[in-house]
Design a protein around this motif. Structure first.
Motif, short mmCIF file in Angstrom:
data_model
loop_
_atom_site.label_atom_id
_atom_site.label_comp_id
_atom_site.label_asym_id
_atom_site.label_seq_id
_atom_site.Cartn_x
_atom_site.Cartn_y
_atom_site.Cartn_z
N GLN A 67 -35.28 34.43 -0.51
CA GLN A 67 -34.11 34.55 0.37
C GLN A 67 -33.04 35.38 -0.34
O GLN A 67 -32.02 34.86 -0.79
N THR A 69 -29.89 37.71 -1.26
CA THR A 69 -28.54 37.82 -0.72
C THR A 69 -28.35 39.21 -0.13
O THR A 69 -29.12 40.14 -0.40
N ASP A 71 -26.09 41.33 -0.93
CA ASP A 71 -25.84 42.27 -2.03
C ASP A 71 -27.16 42.70 -2.67
O ASP A 71 -27.34 43.88 -3.03
N GLN A 72 -28.09 41.77 -2.83
CA GLN A 72 -29.40 42.11 -3.41
C GLN A 72 -30.19 43.02 -2.47
O GLN A 72 -30.84 43.96 -2.92
N ASP A 142 -28.47 41.64 7.99
CA ASP A 142 -27.05 41.46 8.29
C ASP A 142 -26.92 41.56 9.81
O ASP A 142 -27.14 42.62 10.39
N ASN A 155 -23.36 45.16 5.41
CA ASN A 155 -22.71 44.38 4.35
C ASN A 155 -21.26 44.81 4.14
O ASN A 155 -20.76 44.84 3.01
#
Length: 287
Positions: A67, A69, A71-72, A142, A155
Protein backbone atom coordinates in the motif's frame (compact mmCIF):
# COMPACT_ATOMS: atom_id res chain seq x y z
CA UNK A 1 4.42 -26.52 -32.99
CA UNK A 2 8.10 -26.99 -32.15
CA UNK A 3 8.90 -23.78 -34.05
CA UNK A 4 6.34 -21.82 -32.01
CA UNK A 5 7.70 -23.29 -28.78
CA UNK A 6 11.18 -22.09 -29.72
CA UNK A 7 9.80 -18.64 -30.52
CA UNK A 8 8.08 -18.53 -27.12
CA UNK A 9 11.31 -19.47 -25.35
CA UNK A 10 13.30 -16.81 -27.17
CA UNK A 11 10.55 -14.29 -26.43
CA UNK A 12 11.14 -14.87 -22.72
CA UNK A 13 14.65 -13.47 -23.12
CA UNK A 14 13.02 -10.12 -23.89
CA UNK A 15 11.86 -9.89 -20.29
CA UNK A 16 15.27 -10.96 -19.06
CA UNK A 17 17.03 -8.32 -21.15
CA UNK A 18 14.92 -5.26 -20.38
CA UNK A 19 12.94 -6.44 -17.38
CA UNK A 20 14.81 -6.20 -14.11
CA UNK A 21 15.63 -9.63 -12.74
CA UNK A 22 15.73 -11.24 -9.32
CA UNK A 23 18.71 -13.08 -7.81
CA UNK A 24 17.85 -16.14 -9.89
CA UNK A 25 17.68 -14.18 -13.13
CA UNK A 26 13.91 -14.30 -13.33
CA UNK A 27 12.25 -11.22 -14.88
CA UNK A 28 10.22 -9.37 -12.30
CA UNK A 29 9.66 -5.87 -13.69
CA UNK A 30 6.52 -6.38 -15.74
CA UNK A 31 5.55 -4.64 -18.98
CA UNK A 32 2.82 -4.61 -21.62
CA UNK A 33 2.90 -3.95 -25.36
CA UNK A 34 1.05 -0.76 -26.30
CA UNK A 35 1.46 -0.22 -30.05
CA UNK A 36 3.00 -1.47 -33.27
CA UNK A 37 4.07 0.78 -36.15
CA UNK A 38 5.22 -0.35 -39.58
CA UNK A 39 8.12 1.76 -40.87
CA UNK A 40 9.28 0.52 -44.27
CA UNK A 41 10.56 -3.02 -43.81
CA UNK A 42 10.60 -2.64 -40.05
CA UNK A 43 8.13 -2.96 -37.20
CA UNK A 44 8.60 -0.67 -34.18
CA UNK A 45 6.89 -2.15 -31.13
CA UNK A 46 6.08 0.14 -28.20
CA UNK A 47 6.05 -1.24 -24.66
CA UNK A 48 5.24 0.19 -21.25
CA UNK A 49 6.49 -0.73 -17.78
CA UNK A 50 3.44 -0.56 -15.52
CA UNK A 51 3.28 0.57 -11.91
CA UNK A 52 0.55 -2.02 -11.31
CA UNK A 53 1.92 -5.43 -10.45
CA UNK A 54 5.32 -3.88 -9.83
CA UNK A 55 5.59 -1.33 -7.04
CA UNK A 56 3.00 -3.12 -4.84
CA UNK A 57 4.10 -6.65 -5.77
CA UNK A 58 6.53 -8.36 -3.38
CA UNK A 59 7.78 -10.51 -6.26
CA UNK A 60 8.90 -7.40 -8.18
CA UNK A 61 12.40 -5.97 -8.09
CA UNK A 62 10.86 -2.49 -7.77
CA UNK A 63 8.55 -3.40 -4.88
CA UNK A 64 7.85 -0.48 -2.55
CA UNK A 65 4.89 -1.46 -0.43
CA UNK A 66 1.63 -3.35 -0.74
CA UNK A 67 0.00 0.00 0.00
CA UNK A 68 2.44 2.68 -1.21
CA UNK A 69 1.85 6.28 -0.15
CA UNK A 70 1.10 8.97 -2.72
CA UNK A 71 4.61 10.36 -2.31
CA UNK A 72 6.08 6.90 -2.99
CA UNK A 73 3.85 6.42 -6.04
CA UNK A 74 4.82 9.86 -7.32
CA UNK A 75 8.55 9.17 -6.96
CA UNK A 76 8.25 5.80 -8.70
CA UNK A 77 6.10 7.26 -11.49
CA UNK A 78 8.65 9.94 -12.29
CA UNK A 79 11.89 8.02 -11.78
CA UNK A 80 11.26 4.44 -12.88
CA UNK A 81 11.76 3.54 -16.53
CA UNK A 82 8.50 3.85 -18.39
CA UNK A 83 8.70 3.18 -22.12
CA UNK A 84 10.88 0.98 -24.31
CA UNK A 85 10.80 0.10 -27.99
CA UNK A 86 11.79 -2.95 -30.00
CA UNK A 87 12.75 -2.73 -33.66
CA UNK A 88 12.15 -5.91 -35.62
CA UNK A 89 12.44 -7.07 -39.20
CA UNK A 90 10.59 -10.17 -40.35
CA UNK A 91 9.77 -10.80 -36.65
CA UNK A 92 13.47 -10.88 -35.72
CA UNK A 93 14.65 -8.46 -33.07
CA UNK A 94 17.29 -5.93 -34.10
CA UNK A 95 17.57 -3.37 -31.32
CA UNK A 96 15.83 -2.34 -28.13
CA UNK A 97 15.68 1.28 -26.98
CA UNK A 98 14.62 2.28 -23.48
CA UNK A 99 13.96 5.75 -22.10
CA UNK A 100 15.63 6.03 -18.70
CA UNK A 101 14.82 8.77 -16.21
CA UNK A 102 17.12 8.10 -13.27
CA UNK A 103 19.80 9.17 -12.46
CA UNK A 104 19.36 11.26 -15.61
CA UNK A 105 17.19 11.15 -18.70
CA UNK A 106 18.87 9.26 -21.54
CA UNK A 107 18.31 6.46 -24.02
CA UNK A 108 19.79 3.04 -23.39
CA UNK A 109 20.07 0.68 -26.35
CA UNK A 110 20.84 -3.01 -26.76
CA UNK A 111 21.80 -4.45 -30.15
CA UNK A 112 20.26 -7.89 -29.89
CA UNK A 113 22.69 -9.70 -32.21
CA UNK A 114 25.75 -8.76 -30.14
CA UNK A 115 24.17 -7.71 -26.82
CA UNK A 116 26.12 -4.45 -27.14
CA UNK A 117 24.73 -1.79 -24.80
CA UNK A 118 25.08 1.95 -25.30
CA UNK A 119 23.68 5.16 -23.82
CA UNK A 120 22.75 8.33 -25.68
CA UNK A 121 21.66 11.82 -24.59
CA UNK A 122 17.94 12.58 -24.62
CA UNK A 123 16.61 16.11 -25.06
CA UNK A 124 12.93 15.35 -24.44
CA UNK A 125 11.44 17.89 -22.04
CA UNK A 126 8.74 17.23 -19.50
CA UNK A 127 8.20 15.53 -16.17
CA UNK A 128 6.33 12.31 -16.84
CA UNK A 129 5.48 10.10 -19.81
CA UNK A 130 2.00 9.92 -21.31
CA UNK A 131 1.56 6.23 -20.52
CA UNK A 132 2.59 6.73 -16.90
CA UNK A 133 0.32 9.75 -16.48
CA UNK A 134 -2.63 7.85 -17.91
CA UNK A 135 -2.02 4.91 -15.59
CA UNK A 136 -1.87 7.19 -12.55
CA UNK A 137 -5.28 8.64 -13.37
CA UNK A 138 -6.87 5.34 -14.41
CA UNK A 139 -5.43 3.53 -11.39
CA UNK A 140 -7.01 6.07 -9.01
CA UNK A 141 -3.92 6.25 -6.83
CA UNK A 142 -5.05 9.82 -6.20
CA UNK A 143 -8.82 10.21 -6.55
CA UNK A 144 -8.38 13.90 -7.40
CA UNK A 145 -5.83 13.34 -10.20
CA UNK A 146 -6.67 14.56 -13.70
CA UNK A 147 -5.06 15.54 -17.00
CA UNK A 148 -5.72 18.85 -18.71
CA UNK A 149 -3.80 20.61 -21.49
CA UNK A 150 -0.98 18.02 -21.39
CA UNK A 151 -0.49 18.59 -17.66
CA UNK A 152 -1.00 15.89 -15.05
CA UNK A 153 -2.34 17.09 -11.72
CA UNK A 154 -1.34 14.51 -9.12
CA UNK A 155 -0.64 14.59 -5.40
CA UNK A 156 -1.18 18.36 -5.35
CA UNK A 157 1.46 18.97 -8.04
CA UNK A 158 1.59 19.60 -11.78
CA UNK A 159 3.66 17.47 -14.15
CA UNK A 160 4.25 18.27 -17.83
CA UNK A 161 3.52 15.20 -19.94
CA UNK A 162 5.93 13.84 -22.56
CA UNK A 163 3.68 12.47 -25.29
CA UNK A 164 3.99 9.02 -26.83
CA UNK A 165 4.38 10.74 -30.21
CA UNK A 166 7.38 12.73 -28.95
CA UNK A 167 9.06 9.65 -27.46
CA UNK A 168 8.47 7.51 -30.54
CA UNK A 169 9.82 10.29 -32.79
CA UNK A 170 12.95 10.68 -30.67
CA UNK A 171 13.50 6.90 -30.66
CA UNK A 172 13.22 6.63 -34.45
CA UNK A 173 15.50 9.67 -34.91
CA UNK A 174 18.09 7.98 -32.67
CA UNK A 175 17.78 4.70 -34.55
CA UNK A 176 18.40 6.41 -37.90
CA UNK A 177 21.16 8.71 -36.61
CA UNK A 178 23.12 5.84 -35.06
CA UNK A 179 22.24 3.52 -37.97
CA UNK A 180 20.82 0.98 -35.54
CA UNK A 181 18.40 -0.16 -38.23
CA UNK A 182 21.43 -1.25 -40.25
CA UNK A 183 22.45 -3.76 -37.60
CA UNK A 184 22.00 -7.41 -38.44
CA UNK A 185 18.85 -8.96 -36.96
CA UNK A 186 19.32 -11.44 -34.16
CA UNK A 187 17.88 -14.94 -34.05
CA UNK A 188 15.50 -13.82 -31.28
CA UNK A 189 11.96 -13.63 -32.60
CA UNK A 190 8.88 -11.94 -31.24
CA UNK A 191 5.75 -14.04 -31.74
CA UNK A 192 2.55 -12.26 -32.67
CA UNK A 193 -0.40 -12.20 -30.28
CA UNK A 194 -2.12 -14.71 -32.55
CA UNK A 195 0.86 -17.08 -32.46
CA UNK A 196 0.95 -16.89 -28.67
CA UNK A 197 -2.80 -17.54 -28.47
CA UNK A 198 -2.64 -20.55 -30.79
CA UNK A 199 0.33 -21.97 -28.89
CA UNK A 200 -1.44 -21.68 -25.52
CA UNK A 201 -4.66 -23.24 -26.81
CA UNK A 202 -2.78 -26.13 -28.39
CA UNK A 203 -0.67 -26.77 -25.30
CA UNK A 204 -3.73 -26.55 -23.02
CA UNK A 205 -5.27 -29.59 -24.70
CA UNK A 206 -4.86 -33.05 -23.22
CA UNK A 207 -1.20 -33.98 -22.94
CA UNK A 208 0.09 -30.47 -23.63
CA UNK A 209 2.56 -28.61 -21.47
CA UNK A 210 -0.23 -26.31 -20.22
CA UNK A 211 -2.71 -29.09 -19.56
CA UNK A 212 -3.31 -28.69 -15.84
CA UNK A 213 -6.83 -30.08 -16.16
CA UNK A 214 -6.78 -33.68 -17.39
CA UNK A 215 -5.12 -35.11 -14.28
CA UNK A 216 -7.79 -33.64 -11.97
CA UNK A 217 -10.84 -34.80 -13.95
CA UNK A 218 -13.43 -36.14 -11.53
CA UNK A 219 -11.56 -34.51 -8.63
CA UNK A 220 -11.96 -30.85 -9.60
CA UNK A 221 -13.63 -29.90 -6.33
CA UNK A 222 -11.42 -31.90 -3.97
CA UNK A 223 -9.82 -29.68 -1.35
CA UNK A 224 -6.12 -28.86 -1.35
CA UNK A 225 -4.00 -26.66 0.93
CA UNK A 226 -2.08 -23.87 -0.80
CA UNK A 227 -0.78 -22.13 2.31
CA UNK A 228 -0.87 -23.01 6.01
CA UNK A 229 -4.54 -22.81 6.93
CA UNK A 230 -5.59 -21.77 3.40
CA UNK A 231 -7.52 -24.28 1.32
CA UNK A 232 -9.05 -24.24 -2.16
CA UNK A 233 -10.01 -26.74 -4.86
CA UNK A 234 -7.87 -28.58 -7.37
CA UNK A 235 -9.77 -26.81 -10.15
CA UNK A 236 -8.81 -23.39 -8.78
CA UNK A 237 -5.17 -24.47 -8.51
CA UNK A 238 -5.23 -25.61 -12.15
CA UNK A 239 -6.67 -22.27 -13.26
CA UNK A 240 -4.09 -20.42 -11.15
CA UNK A 241 -1.24 -22.36 -12.79
CA UNK A 242 -2.74 -21.75 -16.23
CA UNK A 243 -3.06 -18.01 -15.61
CA UNK A 244 0.50 -17.83 -14.32
CA UNK A 245 1.74 -19.70 -17.39
CA UNK A 246 -0.05 -17.20 -19.64
CA UNK A 247 1.84 -14.36 -18.00
CA UNK A 248 5.20 -16.14 -18.20
CA UNK A 249 4.69 -16.96 -21.89
CA UNK A 250 3.96 -13.35 -22.72
CA UNK A 251 0.19 -12.81 -22.81
CA UNK A 252 -0.16 -9.04 -22.68
CA UNK A 253 -3.05 -8.56 -20.23
CA UNK A 254 -5.25 -10.68 -18.01
CA UNK A 255 -8.19 -9.73 -20.24
CA UNK A 256 -6.32 -11.37 -23.14
CA UNK A 257 -5.89 -14.48 -20.97
CA UNK A 258 -9.66 -14.59 -20.38
CA UNK A 259 -10.28 -14.42 -24.14
CA UNK A 260 -7.80 -17.24 -24.81
CA UNK A 261 -9.38 -19.45 -22.13
CA UNK A 262 -12.85 -18.73 -23.50
CA UNK A 263 -11.72 -19.81 -26.97
CA UNK A 264 -10.15 -22.93 -25.47
CA UNK A 265 -13.40 -23.76 -23.66
CA UNK A 266 -15.64 -22.77 -26.53
CA UNK A 267 -17.81 -20.67 -24.21
CA UNK A 268 -17.58 -17.54 -22.02
CA UNK A 269 -15.49 -17.71 -18.85
CA UNK A 270 -17.47 -17.42 -15.62
CA UNK A 271 -16.53 -14.85 -12.98
CA UNK A 272 -15.22 -17.45 -10.52
CA UNK A 273 -12.77 -18.88 -13.05
CA UNK A 274 -11.70 -15.37 -14.03
CA UNK A 275 -10.71 -14.68 -10.43
CA UNK A 276 -8.43 -17.73 -10.29
CA UNK A 277 -6.87 -16.97 -13.68
CA UNK A 278 -6.31 -13.38 -12.54
CA UNK A 279 -4.70 -14.58 -9.30
CA UNK A 280 -2.27 -16.70 -11.31
CA UNK A 281 -1.57 -13.96 -13.84
CA UNK A 282 -0.59 -11.59 -11.04
CA UNK A 283 1.00 -14.34 -8.88
CA UNK A 284 -1.21 -13.32 -5.96
CA UNK A 285 -0.75 -16.54 -4.01
CA UNK A 286 3.00 -15.97 -3.99
CA UNK A 287 2.93 -12.48 -2.45
Amino acid sequence: MKKIAIIILTFLTLRQVFGQTDKNGNPVFNSVSTNEKVIGDFLLISNYYTLKNNIENRQSSVFISEQPTLDQVEKAAVNLASDFYILTKESKMIVMVMLQNDPKREFMTIVMKTNQQSKYPCDLTGDITENRANELVKGKYDSTAFIKNDILNFNGKEFKIISNKEIEGAVWTLIKKEKLNKKKPSDIMLPSKNEIKNYIISESKEGGSLDFFTEIKGKEFDGVQIKPGVFTTKQSVALYKWGRACFEIGVNTVEDAYEIYAEFLGKPVNERDKEYIKSGFYKEWEK
